[in-house]
Design an enzyme around this catalytic site. Structure first.
Site, PDB file in Angstrom:
ATOM      1  CB  CYS A 185     -39.963  -4.188 -33.722  1.00  0.00           C
ATOM      2  SG  CYS A 185     -39.507  -4.453 -32.006  1.00  0.00           S
ATOM      3  CB  ALA A 186     -37.177  -3.810 -39.131  1.00  0.00           C
ATOM      4  N   GLY A 187     -40.431  -4.654 -39.180  1.00  0.00           N
ATOM      5  CA  GLY A 187     -41.534  -4.825 -40.112  1.00  0.00           C
ATOM      6  C   GLY A 187     -42.633  -3.805 -39.908  1.00  0.00           C
ATOM      7  N   PRO A 188     -43.278  -3.385 -40.996  1.00  0.00           N
ATOM      8  CG  PRO A 188     -44.990  -2.371 -42.243  1.00  0.00           C
ATOM      9  CD  PRO A 188     -44.486  -2.537 -40.840  1.00  0.00           C
ATOM     10  N   GLY A 243     -41.233   0.751 -42.977  1.00  0.00           N
ATOM     11  CA  GLY A 243     -41.290   2.192 -43.229  1.00  0.00           C
ATOM     12  C   GLY A 243     -40.238   2.968 -42.461  1.00  0.00           C
ATOM     13  CG  ASP A 302     -42.440   1.138 -34.772  1.00  0.00           C
ATOM     14  OD1 ASP A 302     -43.285   1.583 -33.981  1.00  0.00           O
ATOM     15  OD2 ASP A 302     -42.645   1.010 -35.993  1.00  0.00           O
ATOM     16  CB  CYS A 337     -48.869   3.625 -33.813  1.00  0.00           C
ATOM     17  SG  CYS A 337     -49.257   1.884 -33.961  1.00  0.00           S
TER      18      CYS A 337
END
Length: 508
Positions: free
Chosen positions: A314-317, A319, A385, A438
């Site tokens: 889930c690479a976006g955005p 970082g 993530d 997060c």
């Protein structure tokens, strides 16, 4: 909009104590000045106008303040101290709007729902200047009345003047006692009192307290956690391995220092990170130190055999993907960055653009829930993530606490379980998966992991939950971690976002 913004027939003439408006102005020390209405500020300065426009965008278009404000400041050429003022004013008013609304209601003698939305936003900005910033009371009132006159009209400006004069009569400590007593008059509703005083929805206060206990911390830390959520965080930079080091960044930036935990972290005490050459060329990025630790911990876990192909599911955005990709480039591995939303995939591409040739195999658009089926046992390390409520990053996302509700948890939980299940299929036997959120909420952390491991077993996969403290402690000696195999970071303990990390190894 009507001239008096929906207030009664006398509201444009008299303040909350019944005095004629325009005769005098409170100076913040209980005294009065004799400025006539004609001498008061008639229009707002650029920084306050920018803050007002951010609040309007957040309310009217569901925008995110951290995405609206930076380009707005650049477009209007607001920089330096003015940019810092606008940022603190907008973010502070959004974070603390629950507290300020309770104070405004007492001063206006009416619920905030009876105040026109633009007027209420002006009042929140004025309240934050008076109670949350080092702005002299006379300046806070005068400038905010000028903003009201410019943005919502003369009648509303008179109402704003009266309310803010009433707010300025007492210091913050007195107001907190008053609104706390109003929320909990019998002294038997501590969550309600905490919610209004520390400006969090009640359900968030309950969930965070429960998360503290379940993650091995004392329940009475909830006060400190809520206060930390209301503190403006420092900008933290990440020096991407192979492109820059933290020592180099600190040497180049006089107003910076090494991070507290992550070896890649640099704390920027002042300045606009977008103006830094290293940031513009992609060698350095903006990333919370806790976020850095979770990605670094995945790379720190030893794996036997090959270690060539890594996946950010889930690479976006971008970082964490950029940090993982940089680490992969140093080690001779390559990263696949998957993102379901095309516009976020483009952000990932930009974040990875500075990485060396060979570090990134592909940035692709796809549903992470099916990657495990499509590419079983294809990766050595996988980062999940997962999309979440963001309750661990409330200090960075000032409007998030007011947008989320308990109803969000069910849909997010289903997605989180599916993504983690896909990752456990996609990793090879002996490989490692990092599950990261997060949010410290139990429904998004411990319960997701428990359910996903059980589901993997039903599909014939054997999964071991690793002790995530070991790699984190190697990266951050001396870090205070609870007596659990997962790692939960906290703003009030570690100075990071409340990042959660569980590490899992597929063993069969």
């Amino acid at each position: 909009m009507s001239g008096d913004s929906g207030r009664g027939p006398d509201s444009s003439r008299r303040d909350a104590r019944g005095r004629q408006r325009g005769a005098a102005r409170v100076d913040g020390r209980g005294g009065r000045t004799a400025s006539a209405p004609s001498q008061r500020r008639r229009e707002a300065d650029a920084a306050r106008t920018a803050a007002f426009d951010v609040l309007r965008a957040v309310r009217e278009t569901d925008s995110y303040a951290n995405l609206v404000l930076p380009p707005l400041l650049r477009e209007r050429r607001i920089n330096g101290r003015d940019a810092g003022f606008a940022t603190e004013l907008a973010y502070g008013a959004l974070r603390l709007q629950g507290r300020y609304d309770a104070i405004i209601e007492q001063c206006a003698a009416r619920p905030v729902t009876a105040i026109d939305a633009p007027v209420l936003d002006v009042l929140r900005l004025g309240a934050h200047q008076l109670l949350g910033m080092r702005v002299p009371a006379h300046a806070a009132v005068s400038e905010t009345v000028g903003l009201a006159r410019q943005q919502v009209g003369a009648g509303a400006a008179q109402f704003v003047n009266a309310v803010l004069r009433a707010v300025s009569k007492e210091p913050l400590e007195v107001w907190l006692e008053r609104i706390g007593d109003a929320a909990d008059p019998a002294g038997d509703a501590p969550f309600e009192r905490l919610a209004v005083v520390e400006s969090h929805p009640v359900w968030v206060v309950r969930a965070l307290r429960e998360a503290l206990v379940a993650h091995g911390r004392p329940a009475d830390e909830i006060d400190a956690l809520l206060r930390a959520d209301n503190d403006a965080p420092r900008v933290t930079l990440v020096a991407r391995p192979g492109l820059a080091t933290a020592d180099e960044v600190v040497a180049d930036l006089p107003e910076s220092r090494a991070g507290r935990w992550a070896p890649t972290a640099v704390v920027l005490d002042s300045g606009d990170p977008a103006s830094l050459a290293a940031v513009r060329r992609g060698a350095v990025g903006v990333q919370d130190e806790g976020s850095q630790l979770t990605a670094l911990a995945l790379a720190e876990v030893p794996v036997e055999g090959r270690d060539e192909r890594w996946l950010d599911l889930c690479a976006g955005p971008g970082g964490k993907a950029a940090l993982l990709g940089a680490l992969a480039g140093v080690r001779g591995a390559r990263l696949v960055a998957n993102e379901v939303q095309p516009h976020r995939a483009r952000l990932v591409e930009r974040a990875l653009a500075a990485l060396p040739d060979g570090a990134v195999e592909e940035v692709r658009v796809g549903d992470g829930r099916v990657v495990g089926e499509q590419e079983p046992a294809a990766y050595d390390r996988v980062l999940v993530d997962a999309p979440c409520t963001g309750l661990g990053a409330l200090r960075r996302r000032p409007e998030a606490r007011w947008r989320r509700s308990p109803a969000d948890l069910q849909g997010l939980g289903e997605l989180q379980r599916a993504l983690l299940g896909s990752a456990l299929q996609a990793v090879r036997v002996g490989g490692v998966v990092a599950y990261v959120t997060c949010s410290p909420h139990l429904v998004e952390t411990q319960l997701v992991v428990k359910d996903a491991v059980r589901a993997a077993g039903r599909h014939g996969l054997e999964v071991e939950v690793l002790d995530a403290r070991e790699p984190v402690r190697r990266l951050a000696p001396g870090i205070d971690l609870a007596d659990r195999v997962d790692v939960q970071l906290w703003p009030h303990v570690h100075g990071t976002d409340a990042m959660h990390l569980t590490l899992l190894r597929r063993v069969g």
